[in-house]
Design a protein around this motif. Structure first.
Motif, PDB file in Angstrom:
ATOM      1  N   GLY A 215       0.701  -0.691   0.222  1.00 26.67           N
ATOM      2  CA  GLY A 215      -0.003  -0.305  -0.192  1.00 26.67           C
ATOM      3  C   GLY A 215       0.965   0.900  -0.244  1.00 26.67           C
ATOM      4  N   LEU A 216       2.179   0.832   0.685  1.00 24.26           N
ATOM      5  CA  LEU A 216       3.016   1.902   0.777  1.00 24.26           C
ATOM      6  C   LEU A 216       3.745   2.514  -1.302  1.00 24.26           C
ATOM      7  CD1 LEU A 216       3.280   1.772   4.532  1.00 24.26           C
ATOM      8  CD2 LEU A 216       1.604   3.557   3.215  1.00 24.26           C
ATOM      9  N   GLU A 217       3.296   1.482  -1.728  1.00 29.83           N
ATOM     10  CA  GLU A 217       4.627   1.090  -3.094  1.00 29.83           C
ATOM     11  C   GLU A 217       5.214   2.368  -3.644  1.00 29.83           C
ATOM     12  OE1 GLU A 217       7.371  -0.531  -2.469  1.00 29.83           O
ATOM     13  OE2 GLU A 217       6.891  -1.211  -4.764  1.00 29.83           O
ATOM     14  N   SER A 218       3.604   3.160  -3.377  1.00 32.77           N
ATOM     15  CA  SER A 218       3.182   4.485  -4.447  1.00 32.77           C
ATOM     16  C   SER A 218       4.437   5.943  -4.282  1.00 32.77           C
ATOM     17  CB  SER A 218       1.858   4.887  -4.209  1.00 32.77           C
ATOM     18  OG  SER A 218       1.138   4.670  -4.748  1.00 32.77           O
ATOM     19  N   PHE A 219       5.494   5.094  -3.035  1.00 30.55           N
ATOM     20  CA  PHE A 219       6.727   6.526  -2.366  1.00 30.55           C
ATOM     21  C   PHE A 219       8.039   5.922  -2.594  1.00 30.55           C
ATOM     22  CE2 PHE A 219       2.484   6.435   0.171  1.00 30.55           C
ATOM     23  CZ  PHE A 219       2.115   7.966   0.062  1.00 30.55           C
TER      24      PHE A 219
ATOM     25  N   SER B  75      -5.352   3.003  -2.749  1.00 32.92           N
ATOM     26  CA  SER B  75      -4.653   3.394  -2.817  1.00 32.92           C
ATOM     27  C   SER B  75      -4.588   3.899  -1.306  1.00 32.92           C
ATOM     28  CB  SER B  75      -5.006   5.351  -3.310  1.00 32.92           C
ATOM     29  OG  SER B  75      -6.288   5.585  -1.961  1.00 32.92           O
ATOM     30  N   PRO B  76      -3.301   4.761  -0.769  1.00 33.43           N
ATOM     31  CA  PRO B  76      -2.729   4.447   0.406  1.00 33.43           C
ATOM     32  C   PRO B  76      -4.054   5.282   1.429  1.00 33.43           C
ATOM     33  CG  PRO B  76      -0.622   5.644  -0.937  1.00 33.43           C
ATOM     34  CD  PRO B  76      -2.044   5.168  -1.947  1.00 33.43           C
ATOM     35  N   LYS B  77      -4.420   6.274   0.485  1.00 34.51           N
ATOM     36  CA  LYS B  77      -5.580   6.870   1.458  1.00 34.51           C
ATOM     37  C   LYS B  77      -6.941   5.620   1.859  1.00 34.51           C
ATOM     38  CE  LYS B  77      -7.390  10.318   3.373  1.00 34.51           C
ATOM     39  NZ  LYS B  77      -6.844  11.414   3.609  1.00 34.51           N
ATOM     40  N   GLU B  78      -6.789   4.716   1.112  1.00 33.89           N
ATOM     41  CA  GLU B  78      -7.200   3.754   1.337  1.00 33.89           C
ATOM     42  C   GLU B  78      -7.495   2.859   3.019  1.00 33.89           C
ATOM     43  OE1 GLU B  78     -10.190   4.428  -3.195  1.00 33.89           O
ATOM     44  OE2 GLU B  78      -9.419   2.638  -1.910  1.00 33.89           O
ATOM     45  N   MET B  79      -5.814   2.439   1.928  1.00 29.89           N
ATOM     46  CA  MET B  79      -5.188   1.982   2.876  1.00 29.89           C
ATOM     47  C   MET B  79      -5.593   2.442   5.090  1.00 29.89           C
ATOM     48  SD  MET B  79      -1.549   0.711   3.337  1.00 29.89           S
ATOM     49  CE  MET B  79      -0.830   1.681   4.467  1.00 29.89           C
ATOM     50  N   LYS B  80      -5.277   3.574   4.682  1.00 28.97           N
ATOM     51  CA  LYS B  80      -5.549   4.635   5.805  1.00 28.97           C
ATOM     52  C   LYS B  80      -6.663   3.724   6.645  1.00 28.97           C
ATOM     53  CE  LYS B  80      -1.830   7.404   4.195  1.00 28.97           C
ATOM     54  NZ  LYS B  80      -1.529   9.185   4.677  1.00 28.97           N
ATOM     55  N   GLN B  81      -7.343   4.894   5.474  1.00 27.09           N
ATOM     56  CA  GLN B  81      -9.007   4.080   6.292  1.00 27.09           C
ATOM     57  C   GLN B  81      -9.346   2.659   7.189  1.00 27.09           C
ATOM     58  OE1 GLN B  81     -10.611   5.939   3.173  1.00 27.09           O
ATOM     59  NE2 GLN B  81     -10.460   8.261   3.538  1.00 27.09           N
ATOM     60  N   ILE B  82      -8.697   2.381   5.947  1.00 27.09           N
ATOM     61  CA  ILE B  82      -9.383   0.780   6.345  1.00 27.09           C
ATOM     62  C   ILE B  82      -8.504  -0.092   8.067  1.00 27.09           C
ATOM     63  CG2 ILE B  82      -8.551  -2.006   6.252  1.00 27.09           C
ATOM     64  CD1 ILE B  82      -8.924  -1.352   3.369  1.00 27.09           C
ATOM     65  N   LEU B  83      -6.635   1.076   7.946  1.00 28.96           N
ATOM     66  CA  LEU B  83      -6.776   0.464   8.997  1.00 28.96           C
ATOM     67  C   LEU B  83      -7.004   1.341  10.480  1.00 28.96           C
ATOM     68  CD1 LEU B  83      -2.774   1.349   8.469  1.00 28.96           C
ATOM     69  CD2 LEU B  83      -3.381  -0.931   9.577  1.00 28.96           C
TER      70      LEU B  83
ATOM     71  N   TYR C 229      12.670   8.487  -0.820  1.00 26.72           N
ATOM     72  CA  TYR C 229      12.706   9.464  -0.531  1.00 26.72           C
ATOM     73  C   TYR C 229      10.910  10.339   0.522  1.00 26.72           C
ATOM     74  CZ  TYR C 229      17.463   9.509  -1.090  1.00 26.72           C
ATOM     75  OH  TYR C 229      19.416   9.109  -0.775  1.00 26.72           O
ATOM     76  N   GLY C 230      10.063   9.411  -0.440  1.00 25.00           N
ATOM     77  CA  GLY C 230       8.772   9.234  -0.208  1.00 25.00           C
ATOM     78  C   GLY C 230       8.192  10.683  -1.505  1.00 25.00           C
ATOM     79  N   LYS C 231       8.542  11.074  -2.415  1.00 19.80           N
ATOM     80  CA  LYS C 231       8.140  10.914  -3.662  1.00 19.80           C
ATOM     81  C   LYS C 231       6.783  10.534  -3.968  1.00 19.80           C
ATOM     82  CE  LYS C 231      11.335  14.270  -5.039  1.00 19.80           C
ATOM     83  NZ  LYS C 231      13.052  14.557  -5.902  1.00 19.80           N
ATOM     84  N   TRP C 232       5.800  10.947  -4.735  1.00 20.43           N
ATOM     85  CA  TRP C 232       4.914   9.675  -5.439  1.00 20.43           C
ATOM     86  C   TRP C 232       5.573   9.615  -6.300  1.00 20.43           C
ATOM     87  CZ3 TRP C 232       0.032   8.040  -3.546  1.00 20.43           C
ATOM     88  CH2 TRP C 232      -0.609   7.357  -4.429  1.00 20.43           C
ATOM     89  N   ARG C 233       5.283   8.182  -6.372  1.00 22.24           N
ATOM     90  CA  ARG C 233       5.828   7.924  -7.931  1.00 22.24           C
ATOM     91  C   ARG C 233       4.174   6.979  -8.637  1.00 22.24           C
ATOM     92  NH1 ARG C 233      10.208   3.323  -6.126  1.00 22.24           N
ATOM     93  NH2 ARG C 233       8.445   2.022  -4.528  1.00 22.24           N
ATOM     94  N   THR C 234       4.292   6.506 -10.035  1.00 24.79           N
ATOM     95  CA  THR C 234       3.292   5.640 -10.575  1.00 24.79           C
ATOM     96  C   THR C 234       4.385   4.581 -11.167  1.00 24.79           C
ATOM     97  OG1 THR C 234       3.276   7.048 -12.404  1.00 24.79           O
ATOM     98  CG2 THR C 234       1.522   7.510 -10.554  1.00 24.79           C
ATOM     99  N   SER C 235       5.332   4.746 -11.671  1.00 28.56           N
ATOM    100  CA  SER C 235       6.333   4.100 -11.881  1.00 28.56           C
ATOM    101  C   SER C 235       7.170   3.345 -11.492  1.00 28.56           C
ATOM    102  CB  SER C 235       5.988   3.789 -13.378  1.00 28.56           C
ATOM    103  OG  SER C 235       6.858   5.319 -13.816  1.00 28.56           O
ATOM    104  N   TYR C 236       8.124   2.560 -11.518  1.00 30.93           N
ATOM    105  CA  TYR C 236       9.442   2.321 -11.353  1.00 30.93           C
ATOM    106  C   TYR C 236      10.537   2.587 -12.000  1.00 30.93           C
ATOM    107  CZ  TYR C 236       7.880  -1.273  -7.604  1.00 30.93           C
ATOM    108  OH  TYR C 236       6.812  -1.455  -6.701  1.00 30.93           O
ATOM    109  N   LYS C 237      11.719   2.981 -12.147  1.00 36.23           N
ATOM    110  CA  LYS C 237      12.411   3.271 -12.246  1.00 36.23           C
ATOM    111  C   LYS C 237      12.631   2.566 -13.836  1.00 36.23           C
ATOM    112  CE  LYS C 237      15.807   5.505  -9.575  1.00 36.23           C
ATOM    113  NZ  LYS C 237      16.755   4.484  -8.676  1.00 36.23           N
ATOM    114  N   ASN C 238      12.392   1.512 -14.069  1.00 39.78           N
ATOM    115  CA  ASN C 238      12.652  -0.095 -14.864  1.00 39.78           C
ATOM    116  C   ASN C 238      11.048   0.395 -15.582  1.00 39.78           C
ATOM    117  OD1 ASN C 238      10.722  -1.600 -14.124  1.00 39.78           O
ATOM    118  ND2 ASN C 238      11.975  -3.259 -13.306  1.00 39.78           N
ATOM    119  N   LYS C 239      10.498   1.337 -15.498  1.00 38.35           N
ATOM    120  CA  LYS C 239       9.189   1.457 -16.623  1.00 38.35           C
ATOM    121  C   LYS C 239       7.902   0.990 -15.905  1.00 38.35           C
ATOM    122  CE  LYS C 239      11.019   5.802 -19.126  1.00 38.35           C
ATOM    123  NZ  LYS C 239      12.002   5.008 -19.169  1.00 38.35           N
ATOM    124  N   ARG C 240       8.314  -0.357 -15.353  1.00 35.82           N
ATOM    125  CA  ARG C 240       6.377  -0.898 -14.970  1.00 35.82           C
ATOM    126  C   ARG C 240       6.432  -0.126 -13.689  1.00 35.82           C
ATOM    127  NH1 ARG C 240       6.549  -5.685 -15.810  1.00 35.82           N
ATOM    128  NH2 ARG C 240       8.645  -7.291 -16.270  1.00 35.82           N
TER     129      ARG C 240
END
Lengths: 530, 649
Positions: free
Chosen positions: B540-544, B574-582, B547-558
């Motif tokens: 759920g936190l892979e979007s960061f 999304s992280p937001k939804e993950m937090k709400q579930i928490l 260094y905590g920046k938001w990202r939509t793909s890895y360096k290898n474009k995946r």
């Protein structure tokens, strides 16, 4: 000899120590110390442990096709080329258990046993030695770290040395603090006297409080008294020893510069160890050069990944730089070790050099960085051990518990003990030639024993081959010179502890497929070291 | 169902059972648990057979196992879903056995043996500052040379503490177990007194005179030392000990001037165990009794300030008024309104959440402003919980946060401020030093946000960075961090469990994506028990990025797949939804965890089974009061653990 001089301390050093300098009692290098060319002191033996956690890539570390006196250094050991006649390379010495997590790697390395609990372990072998030889020096033993403390990790990873009660001894990570501890303070007789009288008053205060304390508080407070007595012992020790040689050497000491990165800090710590040995301030020293789960990065080598992540090179295989970075780091550490050897050799001692009178153990608590096996630990012994180490050799033992090595190091340092950790006896082949028959002789029986369907049973020498593009390849050497490939899954190797069998003749069962006419074992179902 | 259970427990508790009978509980274990959890089968590595051996009763090892049994039975996690559940009576019998054996003592609540506490390094330095009216810390400056926050001289003399079982440096058992560094103490005190001697204002406050007198009447010297001892020993009285100090002074006077003699005597005061330890008077009682007003003053100030009591607390201790409940609560507010409350964010939260490593651990150094900004964002956030009395659940998610200009991460929002309960303590960090015209470090600002990406501490740059390697995120480390630090389920790396990799094939399919690999964790029985909790959070936190920046793909474009599912079926995109579930599904364990962490820090020890009633009361009070931070602090201070002593286990 020329004076040992360093850069004038930089800002941080001044900040850290400058204030302490203002204290009259911490006056550095009292001129009262007499420079005397006195008779050499008795031969003092020193012992150091350089722990470089996080294992190695076995293919880059292991030496192959060698005999005891005729051996070629491997890629990772190559920085020791000029030190070939200073070292004994040890093979097949193993820790307790079957290899496992990081928590036990340091404890196992130092005690020959697995971790007892989070905080309390058995006494480490260096402290057994320190208990005996520490009384001859102002400082009983030194515990240092050049890697960064890992607050978030298991405490056992952060310490090498444990006292008689199994408590971790504090580890110092600031070179300037170590410098102060070693070369300031007690050298000044005024400071010794002042401290002693203060401690007398503190003892009175302790007594007044202990008289009124509850029983359970008293038990805790006793630690305080014990600590006071330790300092008193150190002071008495220092005052009682009329050691003009030491005094003369202490006059040569100049401050070490502040160390602001891993490379500088590592060099500074090694230098402090060398100076501590030379001035006979202590005879036992341990240094954590790298934690097993080290988060350090090595920008100065062009590596921005954490050592621990790189050490799991099979699992991080998508990172092409991973393996080469890991090798580069380990190569660098061996280099530092080599420079330490040279440094000790440059320091004249009563009888030859400090190096001649030292035993230095360099190594890691696990072998394969990713599988954490504890068999065939990467270990190098250096030093003359006061004549008790016969260097310039490569010794392939049959599998021997590391407790035997601990016992041998105690023996070199003049400490007799029957048993330690997992020991089964004193390690032979250190003071004298080992003359071991090769561990395995190909008697022609290394071959495929049984084959039916895709099942196979075979006997042969298990080898590992790690290359940048092929990180998980094992081979079984058969009598007919053929090498059978094993390409197991990660889980398969891990489950069976397959890499702990590397270097042994094994009885193996598994499943295979045929590719381009070659049999490739894809799954190992059983593997037994013979 | 749960209320009945609680009611029944209360009923039995009231009966004051002395030593419950193990038979009923043993019978249930025998018939319902041992099929899977006997010495041979050990399903999930759990062997309950040893619980039934009579000589294992009350041993620490079996206590921990009983705690587990009690927990899974209460939570309905065992027997597993496909098996017949336990009856209410059976549940009560297990709970009763556990309660009467491990929670209660002779049928009554108790607090266990009160440990003797030694000052941690952090507390020691604060205390020296307050006692001697000095500033002994470094200005808040990063040094690119260290590279980290510049250590103070005292920090270079005194060795750092290691955290104990409570997870904190102020853990009494751990400090008691390690040898006090006497020589370092001596050097540290020498340095502090040396600094003190050169500071005429400080000298004036302690001595009562600014100019050094040629001669000092014994009576005056004695009064000065008496006052100093009382403050340094925080009200602990011991006539013999005072005599030691006075004799020291007199002996020094024979050859020295008054002031050096006073300084020497003061050094003995500091080196006395009465300064280094917080000694309380024991009455050899096996049941809880209230501590004295002086002792309570120290407990309060070390909890809220990590330092010694101030004059007002001493005055109220002297008169005994501090023991009055109404006055106590006023004092708590006063203490929290002080800049010294910084210790709660700096020492407590910094250790708990691990973000202090951003400024103390060299491996995280990037540049001066980045590290400061990242650290301050979390520090200010945590302090805001106290300052404007916010819900502790804001740590998980919030519509506000502190934003620094230097972290490289910007969340849109407007500058905001909440109504204050306590004063702003970071003003001084906002002030530009006089005479400096160029742009100086700007501390983070509170902003109100509307963001699917940010909010709470768990998605702060500081946390995302400390749980990553510099160039690669580590979802498992992040997942483990969340479980341990936030949900309160510490995970240990398996010693004998194979790890997965891309070489692995699951269901004949080669693993390509990180998400696939982690999915394999949850399809293999051996991994599931832990990774069903770890992986969805880490993912759920892979979007960061690291260094905590938001990202939509890895360096290898995946593309990033930050989607997952919790074991209870909750899906998130999304992280937001993950937090709400928490917050909705894991609220109880999260609240309990936060309570236990702060409680541990307050009482200097690990939470034990007998603390359960107190923890439950605090959790209930919090729930009633919107989980407010100040309620949590007040409730902890109200507990018997905080206000009482007990001299045997």
């Amino acid at each position: 000899m020329s004076k040992i001089s360093y850069l004038i301390p930089r800002r941080t050093f001044l900040r850290g120590v400058g204030a302490a300098l203002a204290l009259p009692s911490l006056e550095i290098m009292s001129p009262a110390l007499s420079y005397a060319k006195a008779a050499p002191a008795n031969k003092a033996l020193r012992m150091a442990v350089l722990f470089k956690g996080a294992g190695v890539n076995p293919s880059s570390w292991d030496i192959t096709g060698a005999t005891e006196t005729d051996f070629e250094l491997s890629k990772l050991l190559s920085p020791l080329e000029k030190n070939k006649s200073d070292i004994v390379l040890l093979r097949n010495i193993e820790g307790s258990g079957k290899g496992g997590g990081h928590e036990s790697a340091t404890v196992n390395f130092m005690t020959g046993q697995l971790r007892k609990s989070r905080l309390i372990q058995r006494q480490s072998f260096d402290q057994v030695i320190a208990d005996h030889v520490g009384k001859n020096t102002p400082v009983k033993s030194l515990q240092l770290r050049s890697d960064t403390y890992l607050d978030g990790n298991d405490p056992a990873e952060n310490f090498l040395s444990y006292d008689q009660d199994g408590k971790a001894l504090p580890v110092e990570d600031k070179p300037e603090v170590v410098f102060n501890h070693l070369f300031k303070g007690f050298h000044n007789s005024g400071f010794r006297q002042h401290t002693k009288s203060v401690l007398d008053e503190v003892k009175e205060s302790y007594a007044a409080i202990a008289r009124k304390a509850s029983n359970q508080d008293k038990q805790v407070l006793e630690q305080y008294l014990q600590s006071v007595r330790d300092v008193e012992r150190d002071i008495e020790q220092f005052s009682a020893q009329n050691n003009p040689v030491r005094d003369a050497r202490l006059r040569e000491i100049r401050p070490v510069p502040a160390a602001n990165n891993l490379a500088d800090r590592t060099r500074a710590m090694l230098e402090l160890m060398a100076l501590a040995f030379w001035t006979d301030m202590t005879r036992v020293c341990t240094l954590i050069m790298a934690h097993t789960e080290s988060r350090s990065t090595f920008e100065f080598l062009g590596i921005n990944d954490e050592l621990h992540m790189l050490s799991h090179f099979v699992r991080t295989r998508n990172r092409s730089s991973g393996l080469s970075g890991y090798d580069k780091i380990n190569h660098w550490y061996v280099q530092q070790f080599g420079q330490f050897i040279d440094r000790l050799k440059s320091l004249k001692d009563a009888d030859g050099t400090v190096f001649d009178n030292s035993a230095i153990l360099f190594g890691s608590g696990i072998k394969h960085g990713d599988y954490h096996s504890v068999s065939d630990l990467p270990l190098v012994l250096a030093g003359g051990g006061g004549g008790k180490i016969l260097p310039g050799r490569y010794v392939e033992y049959p599998n021997v518990p590391n407790g035997n090595l601990h016992l041998k190091l105690m023996d070199i340092m003049g400490v007799q003990r029957e048993q330690f950790g997992n020991s089964t006896g004193l390690l032979t082949g250190i003071s004298e030639k080992a003359n071991l028959a090769p561990k395995y002789v190909d008697d022609g029986s290394w071959k495929i024993v049984k084959e039916s369907g895709n099942k196979i049973q075979l006997k042969g020498m298990l080898k590992i081959s790690v290359k940048a593009d092929d990180l998980n390849l094992y081979l079984v050497q058969l009598s007919n010179k053929q090498q059978l490939e094993i390409r197991p899954s990660f889980g398969n190797v891990h489950n069976l502890r397959l890499d702990a069998c590397v270097g042994s003749v094994v009885d193996m069962e598994g499943e295979f497929t045929v590719k381009d006419g070659r049999k490739i074992i894809t799954k190992v179902t059983r593997c037994k070291r013979l | 169902m749960k209320t009945t259970l609680m009611a029944l427990l209360a009923f039995w508790g009231g009966l004051a059972l002395a030593g419950a009978d193990i038979q009923p509980a043993a019978k249930i274990l025998n018939s319902r648990c041992l099929d899977c959890h006997d010495a041979e089968t050990r399903k999930g590595g759990i062997n309950l057979t040893k619980l039934l051996a009579a000589d294992n009763l009350n041993e620490p090892k079996t206590a921990a196992l009983w705690e587990k049994v009690d927990h899974v039975v209460r939570a309905g996690e065992m027997p597993p879903k496909k098996k017949e559940p336990l009856t209410t009576t059976q549940k009560v019998q297990i709970a009763k056995w556990y309660q009467s054996t491990y929670v209660l003592k002779d049928g009554r609540e108790h607090i266990g043996q009160t440990p003797l506490r030694r000052l941690s390094r952090y507390e020691l330095i604060n205390t020296l500052e307050d006692l001697l009216h000095l500033s002994l810390k470094q200005p808040y400056v990063f040094s690119p040379e260290v590279p980290a926050l510049l250590p103070s001289t005292l920090e270079t003399i005194l060795p750092p503490d290691a955290p104990g079982e409570s997870g904190f440096h102020n853990d009494a058992a751990h400090l008691a177990g390690s040898k006090p560094p006497i020589l370092k103490y001596s050097q540290a005190f020498e340095y502090a007194l040396h600094t003190f001697a050169q500071d005429s204002e400080a000298r004036g406050k302690v001595f009562g005179f600014k100019e050094e007198p040629v001669n000092l009447a014994d009576a005056t010297a004695n009064k000065t030392l008496q006052r100093f001892m009382k403050r340094a020993w925080r009200g602990y009285r011991n006539a013999d000990n005072e005599q030691v100090v006075w004799r020291t002074y007199q002996a020094q006077r024979k050859s020295k001037a008054p002031v050096p003699s006073l300084l020497h005597a003061m050094k003995i005061v500091l080196l006395s165990p009465a300064f280094v330890y917080r000694i309380e008077t024991a009455k050899d009682r096996g049941t809880p009794y209230r501590v004295s007003a002086y002792e309570l003053a120290s407990r309060l100030s070390y909890f809220l300030w990590a330092s010694m009591p101030d004059d007002e607390l001493f005055t109220l201790a002297e008169s005994g008024e501090l023991l009055e409940e109404s006055l106590l609560s006023v004092q708590i507010d006063r203490l929290l309104n002080s800049p010294k409350r910084l210790s709660l964010a700096e020492d407590f939260a910094g250790q708990w959440l691990g973000f202090s490593e951003i400024v103390s651990n060299r491996v995280f150094y990037r540049n001066e402003n980045w590290n400061r900004g990242v650290y301050d964002e979390v520090l200010f956030f945590f302090d805001e919980l106290i300052k404007s009395d916010r819900s502790i659940l804001d740590i998980i998610d919030s519509d506000w946060l502190y934003q620094s200009n230097y972290t490289g991460v910007r969340t849109g929002g407007s500058v905001h401020s909440f109504p204050l309960k306590h004063q702003d303590i970071f003003k001084w960090r906002r002030q530009r030093p006089k005479g400096i015209r160029e742009r100086f470090y700007d501390p983070p600002r509170l902003i109100k946000i509307k963001s699917d990406q940010r909010g709470g501490i768990i998605t702060s740059v500081g946390i995302l960075r400390t749980t990553s390697a510099p160039e690669k995120t580590n979802p498992i480390r992040r997942g483990v961090w969340m479980l341990d630090k936030i949900i309160g389920r510490p995970m240990h790396a398996p010693e004998n469990v194979p790890a997965l990799s891309k070489s692995e094939k699951v269901d004949g399919k080669r693993l390509v994506d990180l998400a696939d690999i982690l999915k394999a964790h949850t399809s293999k029985a051996i991994c599931v028990s832990c990774h069903k909790h770890i992986d969805p959070i880490g993912l759920g936190l892979e979007s960061f990025d690291p260094y905590g920046k938001w990202r939509t793909s890895y360096k290898n474009k995946r593309p990033i797949k930050a989607i997952g599912q919790f074991p209870n079926g909750g899906n998130f995109q999304s992280p937001k939804e993950m937090k709400q579930i928490l917050i909705s599904e894991y609220q109880k364990p999260i609240v309990k965890n936060i309570v236990e962490r702060l409680f541990s820090y307050a009482i200097g020890r690990k939470i034990q089974p007998y603390d359960r009633p107190a923890v439950e009361r605090i959790c209930a009070a919090l729930e009633h009061n919107k989980f407010k931070m100040n309620t949590l602090i007040q409730e902890i201070i109200s507990s018997s653990q905080f206000q009482s002593r007990q001299d045997s286990p």
